[in-house]
Design a protein around this motif. Sequence first.
Motif, short mmCIF file in Angstrom:
data_model
loop_
_atom_site.label_atom_id
_atom_site.label_comp_id
_atom_site.label_asym_id
_atom_site.label_seq_id
_atom_site.Cartn_x
_atom_site.Cartn_y
_atom_site.Cartn_z
N VAL A 33 32.49 -24.42 -25.88
CA VAL A 33 33.48 -23.45 -25.38
C VAL A 33 34.63 -23.31 -26.36
CG1 VAL A 33 35.19 -23.05 -23.55
CG2 VAL A 33 32.85 -23.72 -22.96
N ASN A 36 34.39 -20.60 -29.05
CA ASN A 36 34.29 -19.21 -28.62
C ASN A 36 35.29 -18.33 -29.39
OD1 ASN A 36 34.14 -16.78 -27.23
ND2 ASN A 36 35.15 -17.55 -25.40
N ILE A 42 34.59 -13.18 -23.55
CA ILE A 42 33.85 -14.28 -22.94
C ILE A 42 34.91 -15.21 -22.37
CG2 ILE A 42 32.25 -16.19 -23.31
CD1 ILE A 42 31.07 -14.57 -25.64
N CYS A 44 36.50 -17.92 -21.53
CA CYS A 44 36.52 -19.38 -21.57
C CYS A 44 37.79 -19.95 -20.92
CB CYS A 44 36.35 -19.89 -22.99
SG CYS A 44 37.59 -19.31 -24.14
#
Length: 78
Positions: A33, A36, A42, A44
């Motif tokens: 993560v 990212n 996305i 996170c």
Amino acid sequence: MALSEIPMGQIRTYGQIGKAISCQSAQAVGTAVSKNPWLILIPCHRVLPSSGHLGNYAVGEDVKCFLLRLEGLRFDNP
């Protein structure tokens, strides 16, 4: 991707994400993560450690807290 499936206004722990993708290590999920590059696309910021703290965020804990509050979550970092 499991992160993209977290609904807006909800959070998951690294362990929950790990279980969803059949990974036994919450630390491995946390490491993935943290890599990212698309922080908002996305989400996170919706993943927290099981300790209840905010955890780390590439652009800082204040931004992570801001984004969670923007989604309607009232969250104070213990």
